[in-house]
Design an enzyme around this catalytic site. Sequence first.
Site, PDB file in Angstrom:
ATOM      1  N   ALA A  41      82.916   1.009 -22.534  1.00 12.77           N
ATOM      2  CA  ALA A  41      84.231   1.194 -22.382  1.00 12.77           C
ATOM      3  C   ALA A  41      84.653   2.011 -21.329  1.00 12.77           C
ATOM      4  O   ALA A  41      85.357   1.636 -20.161  1.00 12.77           O
ATOM      5  CB  ALA A  41      85.076   1.777 -23.451  1.00 12.77           C
ATOM      6  N   LYS A 119      78.872 -13.121 -26.141  1.00 15.88           N
ATOM      7  CA  LYS A 119      78.272 -12.307 -25.075  1.00 15.88           C
ATOM      8  C   LYS A 119      77.335 -11.298 -25.588  1.00 15.88           C
ATOM      9  O   LYS A 119      77.636 -10.287 -26.451  1.00 15.88           O
ATOM     10  CB  LYS A 119      79.237 -11.663 -24.273  1.00 15.88           C
ATOM     11  CG  LYS A 119      78.738 -10.653 -23.112  1.00 15.88           C
ATOM     12  CD  LYS A 119      79.783 -10.199 -22.306  1.00 15.88           C
ATOM     13  CE  LYS A 119      79.408  -9.583 -21.058  1.00 15.88           C
ATOM     14  NZ  LYS A 119      78.505  -8.305 -21.269  1.00 15.88           N
ATOM     15  N   GLU A 180      69.143 -13.588 -22.060  1.00 13.33           N
ATOM     16  CA  GLU A 180      69.244 -12.102 -22.537  1.00 13.33           C
ATOM     17  C   GLU A 180      68.152 -11.667 -23.399  1.00 13.33           C
ATOM     18  O   GLU A 180      67.739 -12.364 -24.230  1.00 13.33           O
ATOM     19  CB  GLU A 180      70.736 -11.929 -23.075  1.00 13.33           C
ATOM     20  CG  GLU A 180      71.272 -10.614 -23.003  1.00 13.33           C
ATOM     21  CD  GLU A 180      71.910 -10.377 -21.685  1.00 13.33           C
ATOM     22  OE1 GLU A 180      72.343  -9.279 -21.253  1.00 13.33           O
ATOM     23  OE2 GLU A 180      72.103 -11.400 -20.929  1.00 13.33           O
ATOM     24  N   CYS A 433      76.274  18.084 -56.641  1.00 14.57           N
ATOM     25  CA  CYS A 433      76.824  19.088 -57.170  1.00 14.57           C
ATOM     26  C   CYS A 433      76.483  18.694 -58.896  1.00 14.57           C
ATOM     27  O   CYS A 433      77.324  17.970 -59.325  1.00 14.57           O
ATOM     28  CB  CYS A 433      77.980  19.448 -56.669  1.00 14.57           C
ATOM     29  SG  CYS A 433      78.879  20.707 -57.806  1.00 14.57           S
TER      30      CYS A 433
END
Length: 726
Positions: A41, A119, A180, A433
């Site tokens: 970004a 994408k 890709e 705890c």
Amino acid sequence: MSTESTADFSRAQVRHEELAAEITEHRRRYYVDDAPIVSDAEFDRLMHELIGIETSYPELVRADSPSQQVGTFSEAFAPVNHLERMLSLEDVFDEDEVRAWAERMAPHMKDSQYLCEVKIDGLAVDLVYTKGRLTSAATRGDGVTGEDVSSNVATIDSVPQRLTEHPDYPVPERLEVRGEVFIAVEDFAKLNEDQVAAGANPFANPRNAAAGSLRQKDPGVTAKRPLSFIAHGLGVRVGFEPDSQSHSYAALAAWGIPVSPYWQAVDTVDAVFDFIHRYGRLRHGLLHEIDGVVVKVDDIAVQNALGATARVPRWAVAYKYPPEEVNTRLLDIKVSIGRTGRATPYAVLEPVRVAGSEVEFATLHNADQVRAKGVLVGDLVVVRKAGDVIPEVVGPVAAVRTGEEREFRMPEKCPECGFDLAPASEGDVDLRCPNAKGCPGQLRERLSYLAGRSCFDIDGMGFVAATALVQPIESQERVLDNEAGVFSLELDELLPIQTLVRDPDTGLPKRKEDGEEKVVTYFATQKGEPKKTTLQMLENLEKAKSKDLWRVVNALSIRHVGPVSAQALADHFGDVDAIIAADEEELADIDGVGPTIARAVKEWFAVDWHRDIVERWREAGVRMREERSEADSQPQVLEGTTVVITGAIPGHTRDSAAAAVKARGGKVTSSVSKKTGVVVAGEAAGSKYDKAVKLEVPIVSGEGFAELLENGLPSPENSLRPCENA
């Protein structure tokens, strides 16, 4: 040119040079070092600023400007010239930009469709097949020349070394395939676990991991990494000329080259946005990471006629989803205490905006996860926030460490009450705890939880009210020692309470700008009169007494018991006393409960002060038995049917939809499997819809829910099916 115009140009020229140098350096880190130090970004923001300056001052555009280049490549690998230039894509960030692109395409479209595909956030590569045999593989590089990674790509199982013969698609003489390389989401998690176990730095994200794995000098190292490949385009082809992009995908699949399962050819721009919105909802349930949707003109002849600029094709555009990953500094790691005592490390971050909101804190789950992620205090880290999901630290950007970072060590004592932290049982990775009754942090969180929508749904009794009841200023005694007295609160005991303002993410007191702690009188006005919200809270507490039994069970904060198991217990027994009386074996046999929850239920009710909560609530009028009249009056058309509900159902909340299914004999679960009888997919249905499609589970729409309740399971022809290739 006026003096003012000359000054503006000079400032623009200086800023342009700064941006060009910064973007070039970031590209080197991204494409060559596989170690970016800014988020996608932030890189996009810098590039858009540069392009904006060049639009205003075209004379600043040079051949070596980042706006005219695709990427870069490393000299560590042999150079390979692509047969056809390998371009990037024009990025757009809002729907108006997509419509503007579509309007530019409209005069050329003729009968062509738009092809939409997700994408993939991976590393672009170029494969060359000669007479069906893989002869070359290269990274994109600068678009003209890439890096020779043939030996490494040969180790990727999904990349065929030879194309499969097919009667409808003869193997071409030569074929240049673009696609890709990526690492699937599940594989990435396992890879990072192995990295840390081996004493190596974890990868910041799947894209960096894929790029670093593919660029190994030793192919043997690449072979050990879980790389995958998906094709999304073609370059040069000899002996094959598709008429459309979708036609080429059919051929690639026939030859054994993987293509995306997430694509669709559509006719209208509105359908394009339907695709964009759908995968915006589903993006976190897909095989791999995505950062947007690519929209292309499907017709190859139209693509050729439109051509390309120096960097991007005119016939395609990439719509980027709002950024969900950013880089920021990890200032510290602290520990919060949850309602069941679990000690959870959380990251204190340099404030950063991600997914539409500013983030200062992020979860780190437990000490083992901190080690597994490999983060150190002081690191530059990758932070992810997906929609309304709690922000989390993904991992460090280890390449920019200075040596001043330090390791986190889990505290030995509870930060809320000082008790020693310890595992609840042998083998438990979480520290807890043990002071369940007295720890103010645990009680505060339990009160907030029982007031929530999955329990009593008490408006006016949120985190701040719970804090006031449990953690007043030091000079005052707290009103509630535990949740037993919550339904017996009186107005006069509420009005004087003062408390410190605390952060709901951490439980720590907030401070004013001058450093002083903020103190509020939460339940009263400055004149000492009750606030409207206080009166509403007391009214809502009274109304809450008649809530369904499963909500009462869920509100008890029994470890491991959530809404689903609480409903299973309430449906089976219909009475809190019957749950208390049941033995562990009977509890474990209930569908949706099992041995772990059964043991936790028995252990919880064995504690005296726990049983006192039930009795005090009973005395105050809280409903402890289920009314079954509605279920008894409904036809049992869904008897024995497992139903999964996802998305918004018209006329129903999620709870009322589940109750309607149960009233007709059905069982509601949260996950889709082969045993699921039907999935109800309302508006904004998520990844459960995709899984139902994959498993061929019947699906009904939100609008068809009423018919399901009336008639039971739909016939196969009435079950929703996804559109082709969607």
